[in-house]
Scaffold this active site. Structure first.
Site, PDB file in Angstrom:
ATOM      1  N   ARG A  46       0.852  -1.192   0.000  1.00  0.00           N
ATOM      2  CA  ARG A  46       0.000   0.000   0.000  1.00  0.00           C
ATOM      3  C   ARG A  46       0.889   1.243   0.000  1.00  0.00           C
ATOM      4  O   ARG A  46       0.597   2.243  -0.622  1.00  0.00           O
ATOM      5  CB  ARG A  46      -0.963   0.016   1.200  1.00  0.00           C
ATOM      6  CG  ARG A  46      -1.749   1.306   1.242  1.00  0.00           C
ATOM      7  CD  ARG A  46      -2.900   1.390   2.267  1.00  0.00           C
ATOM      8  NE  ARG A  46      -2.912   0.425   3.315  1.00  0.00           N
ATOM      9  CZ  ARG A  46      -2.156   0.494   4.412  1.00  0.00           C
ATOM     10  NH1 ARG A  46      -1.332   1.507   4.617  1.00  0.00           N
ATOM     11  NH2 ARG A  46      -2.233  -0.455   5.328  1.00  0.00           N
ATOM     12  N   TYR A  98     -16.517  17.983 -15.116  1.00  0.00           N
ATOM     13  CA  TYR A  98     -16.776  16.546 -15.289  1.00  0.00           C
ATOM     14  C   TYR A  98     -17.784  16.093 -14.222  1.00  0.00           C
ATOM     15  O   TYR A  98     -17.629  16.416 -13.032  1.00  0.00           O
ATOM     16  CB  TYR A  98     -15.449  15.782 -15.146  1.00  0.00           C
ATOM     17  CG  TYR A  98     -15.611  14.291 -15.144  1.00  0.00           C
ATOM     18  CD1 TYR A  98     -15.918  13.613 -16.316  1.00  0.00           C
ATOM     19  CD2 TYR A  98     -15.482  13.550 -13.971  1.00  0.00           C
ATOM     20  CE1 TYR A  98     -16.090  12.240 -16.318  1.00  0.00           C
ATOM     21  CE2 TYR A  98     -15.649  12.174 -13.969  1.00  0.00           C
ATOM     22  CZ  TYR A  98     -15.950  11.526 -15.139  1.00  0.00           C
ATOM     23  OH  TYR A  98     -16.121  10.173 -15.141  1.00  0.00           O
TER      24      TYR A  98
HETATM   25  C1  PLP Z   1     -12.942  10.287 -16.540  1.00  0.00           C
HETATM   26  C2  PLP Z   1     -12.627  11.599 -15.952  1.00  0.00           C
HETATM   27  C3  PLP Z   1     -12.402  11.744 -14.579  1.00  0.00           C
HETATM   28  C4  PLP Z   1     -12.553  10.602 -13.595  1.00  0.00           C
HETATM   29  O1  PLP Z   1     -11.623   9.604 -13.806  1.00  0.00           O
HETATM   30  P1  PLP Z   1     -11.895   8.041 -13.453  1.00  0.00           P
HETATM   31  O2  PLP Z   1     -10.618   7.404 -13.839  1.00  0.00           O
HETATM   32  O3  PLP Z   1     -13.072   7.611 -14.254  1.00  0.00           O
HETATM   33  O4  PLP Z   1     -12.175   7.994 -11.984  1.00  0.00           O
HETATM   34  C5  PLP Z   1     -12.077  13.002 -14.092  1.00  0.00           C
HETATM   35  N1  PLP Z   1     -11.983  14.066 -14.926  1.00  0.00           N
HETATM   36  C6  PLP Z   1     -12.203  13.968 -16.249  1.00  0.00           C
HETATM   37  C7  PLP Z   1     -12.100  15.187 -17.109  1.00  0.00           C
HETATM   38  C8  PLP Z   1     -12.530  12.742 -16.803  1.00  0.00           C
HETATM   39  O5  PLP Z   1     -12.772  12.649 -18.129  1.00  0.00           O
END
Ligand code: PLP
Length: 379
Positions: A46, A98
């Site tokens: 970890r 997002y």
């Molecule tokens: C997909 C995405 C995230 C989140 O990432 P995950 O790997 O799905 O947790 C955050 N910001 C943006 C702009 C994204 O496209």
């Protein structure tokens, strides 16, 4: 070292125990110690893992940071960054954020006394007027999703630094090949490695790159204390994806420019949102802070009915209808019914996210095939 060379060599050395050229997948949970506390820098996985460590050194070099910390997903990385704050602090975020980032702030951290507000950041003066005494973190996303708006990172950083506020840029849409926020003054850069870094739609991963060693140490502490680490196999896949980042993103950008040009000339298409179009309001800033204009395009139809968009989405053959982005294959999505379905329709339409708006993640296929596929689906 120039960028393409860094992708392949920065932080990467033949494995000290065998000389393996490719970083091995250290699939172990613990490490033998010669005696209590006498070890080779690795105690428990970890806390430290050699595959992850190589990836972190590589990512720090790509974004010109002092250090990087990798996580099990982009949102786990964001979760750790917000834990740098405390109850009573406030996050000021980009308006068109997002969806998952918005949800984490509004539905989770609000319960722990960390407030968030979301404001347009296109006009730096308006943005400056929105900062409060509680604002401790500014969260920028550029280009934004799905409206592809551009925020001037340097202008926002300049305002934030006058008040000693941390600035984090979610650089997922651009990738480190196109945009390096730390060079523009940001303190932290977030990547969902799931997208362009991995590049093959086969792994969930996240990373934070830090301007200073102090921030990297704080995030390593939070990561070890809370535990959202990525597995070594996932780190290996990201390392493997990164080796071709420049080649993939360059081709995807070239394809995107041609697809945007095709969409603009199509009689059934209404708006085409792409920062590479000279009349796009963020075109000049994008030209200054990005190496190219990216491979994400949104567009809508003159026929604004939901059904018109749904018909396009169900008739594309190469463009798969799916969430996510940044892979070698092209994808099409419908924000109104997929990623942004939870936003009230009136608010959605007011912000420009119309019922027929579709979002494309352009891949690295032959562009003639992509254009032909869109043409038959729109017709
Ligand atoms: C997909 C995405 C995230 C989140 O990432 P995950 O790997 O799905 O947790 C955050 N910001 C943006 C702009 C994204 O496209």
């Amino acid at each position: 070292m120039k960028f393409g060379t860094k992708l392949i060599h920065a932080g990467i050395h033949p494995d000290p125990s065998t000389g393996a050229v490719m970083t091995p997948i250290y699939q172990t949970s613990t490490y033998a110690q010669d005696g209590p506390g006498v070890h080779k820098g690795f105690e428990y996985a970890r806390t430290q893992n050699p595959t992850r460590k190589v990836l972190e050194e590589n990512l720090a070099a790509l974004e010109n940071g002092a250090g990087a910390v990798c996580f099990g997903s982009g949102l786990a990385a964001m979760d750790a960054i917000i834990k740098l704050l405390k109850s009573g602090d406030e996050v000021l975020g980009t308006h068109d954020l997002y969806g998952g980032s918005y949800r984490l702030l509004v539905r989770v951290f609000s319960q722990f006394g960390i407030k968030s507000r979301f404001v347009p950041m296109q006009d730096p003066d308006y943005f400056a007027s929105q900062i409060s005494d509680q604002t401790k973190l500014i969260w920028i996303e550029t280009p934004t999703n799905p409206l592809l708006q551009i925020i001037d990172i340097e202008a926002i950083v300049k305002i934030a630094k006058q008040k000693n506020i941390l600035v984090c840029v979610d650089n997922t849409f651009a990738s480190p090949y196109l945009q390096n926020p730390i060079d523009l003054g940001a303190d932290l850069v977030l990547h969902s490695g799931t997208k362009y870094l991995g590049g093959h739609s086969d792994v969930i991963h996240g990373a934070v790159i830090c301007k200073t060693n102090e921030l990297a140490d704080q995030l390593h502490f939070i990561q070890n204390a809370t535990g959202a680490v990525p597995g070594p196999m996932d780190c290996f896949l990201i390392l493997r994806g990164i080796k071709t980042l420049h080649v993939r993103v360059q081709r995807a950008c070239e394809n995107a420019a041609k697809v945007a040009e095709f969409l603009q000339s199509h009689s059934k298409v209404n708006r085409v949102l792409y920062p590479g179009i000279p009349t796009h309001p963020g075109h000049d800033v994008a030209k200054r802070q990005m190496r190219d204009f990216g491979a994400m395009i949104s567009f809508d139809l003159h026929n604004q009915d939901l059904d018109a968009a749904k018909s396009v989405l169900s008739h594309t053959e190469l463009f798969l209808c799916a969430e996510s982005l940044g892979g070698v294959e092209s994808l099409i999505g419908h924000p109104a019914s997929m990623t942004h379905g939870s936003i009230p329709r009136e608010d959605r339409i007011k912000s420009g996210l119309t019922d027929s708006l579709m979002r494309l993640s352009i891949g690295i296929e032959d562009v003639e095939d992509l254009i032909a596929d869109l043409d038959q689906a729109i017709n």
